[in-house]
Structure formats: structure tokens, C-alpha cells
Design a protein around this motif. Structure first.
Motif, PDB file in Angstrom:
ATOM      1  N   ARG A  90       0.833  -1.210   0.000  1.00 23.75           N
ATOM      2  CA  ARG A  90       0.000   0.000   0.000  1.00 23.75           C
ATOM      3  C   ARG A  90       0.866   1.258   0.000  1.00 23.75           C
ATOM      4  NH1 ARG A  90      -4.662  -1.116   4.608  1.00 23.75           N
ATOM      5  NH2 ARG A  90      -5.503  -3.062   3.770  1.00 23.75           N
ATOM      6  N   TRP A  91       1.808   1.290   0.940  1.00 14.15           N
ATOM      7  CA  TRP A  91       2.642   2.490   1.116  1.00 14.15           C
ATOM      8  C   TRP A  91       3.377   2.853  -0.171  1.00 14.15           C
ATOM      9  CZ3 TRP A  91       2.928   6.579   3.902  1.00 14.15           C
ATOM     10  CH2 TRP A  91       4.121   7.298   4.047  1.00 14.15           C
ATOM     11  N   ASN A  92       3.850   1.856  -0.891  1.00 15.53           N
ATOM     12  CA  ASN A  92       4.611   2.106  -2.119  1.00 15.53           C
ATOM     13  C   ASN A  92       3.795   1.866  -3.383  1.00 15.53           C
ATOM     14  OD1 ASN A  92       6.888   2.534  -0.452  1.00 15.53           O
ATOM     15  ND2 ASN A  92       7.349   0.348  -0.437  1.00 15.53           N
ATOM     16  N   GLY A  93       2.491   1.711  -3.225  1.00 18.18           N
ATOM     17  CA  GLY A  93       1.652   1.293  -4.337  1.00 18.18           C
ATOM     18  C   GLY A  93       1.694   2.182  -5.566  1.00 18.18           C
ATOM     19  N   TYR A  94       1.834   3.479  -5.377  1.00 15.56           N
ATOM     20  CA  TYR A  94       1.825   4.412  -6.510  1.00 15.56           C
ATOM     21  C   TYR A  94       3.210   4.963  -6.836  1.00 15.56           C
ATOM     22  CZ  TYR A  94      -3.274   4.662  -6.969  1.00 15.56           C
ATOM     23  OH  TYR A  94      -4.602   4.374  -7.201  1.00 15.56           O
ATOM     24  N   ASP A  95       4.236   4.450  -6.193  1.00 15.19           N
ATOM     25  CA  ASP A  95       5.569   5.033  -6.359  1.00 15.19           C
ATOM     26  C   ASP A  95       6.006   5.107  -7.819  1.00 15.19           C
ATOM     27  OD1 ASP A  95       5.540   5.137  -3.630  1.00 15.19           O
ATOM     28  OD2 ASP A  95       7.494   4.200  -3.350  1.00 15.19           O
ATOM     29  N   CYS A  96       5.855   4.007  -8.542  1.00 15.81           N
ATOM     30  CA  CYS A  96       6.336   3.984  -9.934  1.00 15.81           C
ATOM     31  C   CYS A  96       5.499   4.887 -10.828  1.00 15.81           C
ATOM     32  CB  CYS A  96       6.350   2.550 -10.457  1.00 15.81           C
ATOM     33  SG  CYS A  96       7.592   1.514  -9.637  1.00 15.81           S
ATOM     34  N   GLU A  97       4.198   4.950 -10.570  1.00 18.44           N
ATOM     35  CA  GLU A  97       3.330   5.838 -11.350  1.00 18.44           C
ATOM     36  C   GLU A  97       3.688   7.295 -11.099  1.00 18.44           C
ATOM     37  OE1 GLU A  97       1.385   6.416 -14.284  1.00 18.44           O
ATOM     38  OE2 GLU A  97       0.695   4.461 -13.554  1.00 18.44           O
ATOM     39  N   LYS A 121       4.398  11.887  -3.577  1.00 23.02           N
ATOM     40  CA  LYS A 121       3.957  10.756  -2.759  1.00 23.02           C
ATOM     41  C   LYS A 121       3.422  11.254  -1.423  1.00 23.02           C
ATOM     42  CE  LYS A 121       5.432   6.404  -0.610  1.00 23.02           C
ATOM     43  NZ  LYS A 121       6.427   5.310  -0.595  1.00 23.02           N
ATOM     44  N   ALA A 122       4.109  12.204  -0.821  1.00 20.41           N
ATOM     45  CA  ALA A 122       3.634  12.770   0.439  1.00 20.41           C
ATOM     46  C   ALA A 122       2.266  13.416   0.255  1.00 20.41           C
ATOM     47  CB  ALA A 122       4.643  13.786   0.970  1.00 20.41           C
ATOM     48  N   MET A 123       2.058  14.096  -0.856  1.00 19.79           N
ATOM     49  CA  MET A 123       0.772  14.741  -1.123  1.00 19.79           C
ATOM     50  C   MET A 123      -0.348  13.706  -1.214  1.00 19.79           C
ATOM     51  SD  MET A 123       1.932  17.669  -3.882  1.00 19.79           S
ATOM     52  CE  MET A 123       0.242  18.154  -4.291  1.00 19.79           C
ATOM     53  N   SER A 140      -8.809   5.002   1.923  1.00 19.61           N
ATOM     54  CA  SER A 140      -9.896   5.821   1.382  1.00 19.61           C
ATOM     55  C   SER A 140     -10.452   5.184   0.113  1.00 19.61           C
ATOM     56  CB  SER A 140      -9.382   7.225   1.050  1.00 19.61           C
ATOM     57  OG  SER A 140     -10.336   7.939   0.272  1.00 19.61           O
ATOM     58  N   PRO A 141     -11.778   5.254  -0.100  1.00 21.99           N
ATOM     59  CA  PRO A 141     -12.354   4.733  -1.346  1.00 21.99           C
ATOM     60  C   PRO A 141     -11.843   5.461  -2.581  1.00 21.99           C
ATOM     61  CG  PRO A 141     -13.982   5.978  -0.079  1.00 21.99           C
ATOM     62  CD  PRO A 141     -12.802   5.777   0.816  1.00 21.99           C
ATOM     63  N   LYS A 142     -11.280   6.660  -2.397  1.00 22.71           N
ATOM     64  CA  LYS A 142     -10.755   7.431  -3.528  1.00 22.71           C
ATOM     65  C   LYS A 142      -9.365   6.964  -3.954  1.00 22.71           C
ATOM     66  CE  LYS A 142     -13.276  11.690  -2.397  1.00 22.71           C
ATOM     67  NZ  LYS A 142     -14.048  11.768  -3.638  1.00 22.71           N
ATOM     68  N   TRP A 143      -8.730   6.124  -3.146  1.00 24.15           N
ATOM     69  CA  TRP A 143      -7.364   5.696  -3.439  1.00 24.15           C
ATOM     70  C   TRP A 143      -7.258   5.023  -4.801  1.00 24.15           C
ATOM     71  CZ3 TRP A 143      -2.861   7.019  -1.625  1.00 24.15           C
ATOM     72  CH2 TRP A 143      -1.732   6.208  -1.805  1.00 24.15           C
ATOM     73  N   GLY A 144      -8.261   4.306  -5.192  1.00 18.65           N
ATOM     74  CA  GLY A 144      -8.209   3.586  -6.464  1.00 18.65           C
ATOM     75  C   GLY A 144      -8.742   4.362  -7.645  1.00 18.65           C
ATOM     76  N   SER A 145      -9.144   5.621  -7.438  1.00 19.52           N
ATOM     77  CA  SER A 145      -9.698   6.405  -8.546  1.00 19.52           C
ATOM     78  C   SER A 145      -9.047   7.784  -8.659  1.00 19.52           C
ATOM     79  CB  SER A 145     -11.209   6.557  -8.370  1.00 19.52           C
ATOM     80  OG  SER A 145     -11.511   7.145  -7.104  1.00 19.52           O
TER      81      SER A 145
END
Length: 247
Positions: free
Chosen positions: A29-36, A63-65, A74-79
Motif C-alpha cells: 500500500r505504502w509504495n503502491g503508486y511510487d512507480c506511477e 507521494k507525500a501529497m 480511502s475509497p478514492k485511493w483507487g480512482s
């Protein structure tokens, strides 16, 4: 002695702090969007490099933002993990319509894909939209004379009643351009030859505010007085973690 019932309620910051502390224990989770995030930042850095002293953006502040704005629970995490495009938020509309100078900041390849639906359902675009608006808020703009791609210098003969301003408007140039090419040509006389180059008055980027947590909190954030403090704390956790290897 303070009993459990008498314990002081946690502040919003303390509740958020406890949450991100737990989140770091789940690398998926913590690193889930790092590459994107890194991919998006590379796009912006390539597009803006060399533009009025632009300095490469550090992907870790983005990433901090994300973790200040949303977080994986949050339900918004995937959208829309950076939350740009929420109802009542004018930021996404600013980007879609190229307002506030955002047309100079957001790469065309990103800007042409942005609409309300795509930016609020596709995390990759939502992240890029958030970066674009944040950088728009960091950019400094002014209206200046910008030469046309046709860099040829032309001549025009002054007619009765002409002025530099009138010639500029008639020939598709600017007063600034004519003054630069014709120093001292203030009082025009019929038959006088004036040089001009095609130009237009346009908005341009003249500089950049540093992308610090203080500036992001003050210029990008709306409504969270602890935004900068949260960014600083999230960055501390990010800097102490092991970076993800991205292709």
C-alpha cells in the motif's frame, strides 16, 4: 492520574499521523503508486526542463501529497488519490480549460486526455492533474512580447498618421518588438522605413517558486491548516524507507 475516559481527544493531525505510521508497515500500500508517481514526474521534468530556471521536481513530495490527500484506506485511493476533481474544487476545470497559465505547465500529451471523467477515475491521470495544478501554482507568469516562429525581419514604409503602435497592430507585431528593432524611432515621418518582426503579446512563465512543503501547503492546499505539517511528517517517513525499484 489521567484515566482512559479522561484522555484528551486526538487532533486531526494525530489521527492522521497514527494512520500513516501504520500504513508504512504495509509496503504494497505504502509504495503502491511510487512507480506511477515517478513516471509522471519524469514527464513533467522533461517537458519543463530549461523553462525559466525550472528545477527538477522531487517525486517524493508528490507521494507525500497523496498520503496527505487520501491514503490507501480511502475509497478514492483507487480512482483519484490526489483528489483533484472533487465536487466544488475548481482546480481540474482550470487545467481542462488551460486557465491560470496551466496550458504552459501541463504537457500537451497529458492535457489532451484530461476531462472530468478521466481525471477522477484513472489514478494515473489524477496524479498527473494534481502535479500539473501544483506546478501551475508554483509558476510565475507575465504578459510579454513573444516573437513568431517566422523570425524574418521585414520593412514597412511609414504613411501619414502612422504610429509605432498602429504599425505593430497592422503588421501583426508588438510595440515592444518595434521599439527593440527601431531604437529612437519615436516621432515617425511619412516615407520613413521601419523594421518589424512578427510577434504577439502572450502569457509566459518567468520563474518558479520553490516546491517546498510550505509553498505547497499555502498555494495548493485548500482548507487543511495542518497540510504543511502533514507533508513534512510524510516526507520523513518516505526518506527513511526503502525506495521501490521502477523500470
Amino acid at each position: 492520574m489521567v484515566t482512559k475516559a479522561q484522555a484528551k481527544p486526538k487532533t486531526d493531525f494525530e489521527r492522521w499521523q497514527a494512520y500513516v505510521n501504520t500504513a508504512t508497515q504495509h509496503p504494497d500500500r505504502w509504495n503502491g503508486y511510487d512507480c506511477e508517481i515517478q513516471s509522471a514526474v519524469i514527464e513533467y521534468n522533461r517537458y519543463l526542463m530549461g523553462n525559466a530556471g525550472y528545477l527538477p521536481l522531487d517525486w517524493q513530495i508528490i507521494k507525500a501529497m497523496l498520503w496527505v490527500e487520501t491514503g490507501a484506506d480511502s475509497p478514492k485511493w483507487g480512482s483519484n488519490p490526489i483528489q483533484i476533481g472533487n465536487p466544488g474544487d475548481p482546480a481540474l476545470n482550470t487545467l481542462i480549460n488551460g486557465k491560470e497559465g496551466s496550458n504552459l505547465v501541463v504537457p500537451p500529451a497529458i492535457r489532451t486526455k484530461l476531462n472530468v471523467a478521466s481525471a477522477t477515475t484513472q489514478p494515473a491521470l489524477n496524479i498527473r492533474a494534481g502535479i500539473g495544478y501544483m506546478l501551475t501554482r508554483m509558476a510565475k507568469f507575465s504578459i510579454q512580447s513573444v516573437p513568431d516562429a517566422d523570425n524574418k525581419i521585414y520593412d514597412v514604409t511609414v504613411k501619414p498618421g502612422d504610429s509605432l503602435d498602429k504599425i505593430a497592430r497592422t503588421q501583426g507585431s508588438t510595440l515592444e518588438e518595434l521599439r527593440a528593432l527601431n531604437p529612437g524611432a519615436n516621432a515617425l515621418k511619412p516615407g520613413q522605413v521601419i523594421k518589424y518582426r512578427k510577434a504577439a503579446m502572450r502569457q509566459v512563465i518567468t520563474g518558479w517558486r520553490p516546491v517546498t512543503t510550505q509553498n505547497v501547503g499555502a498555494l495548493y492546499n485548500i482548507g487543511d491548516p495542518a497540510y504543511t505539517r502533514k507533508l513534512d511528517y510524510a516526507l520523513t517517513l518516505i526518506h527513511t524507507g526503502k525506495p521501490v525499484a521502477c523500470k
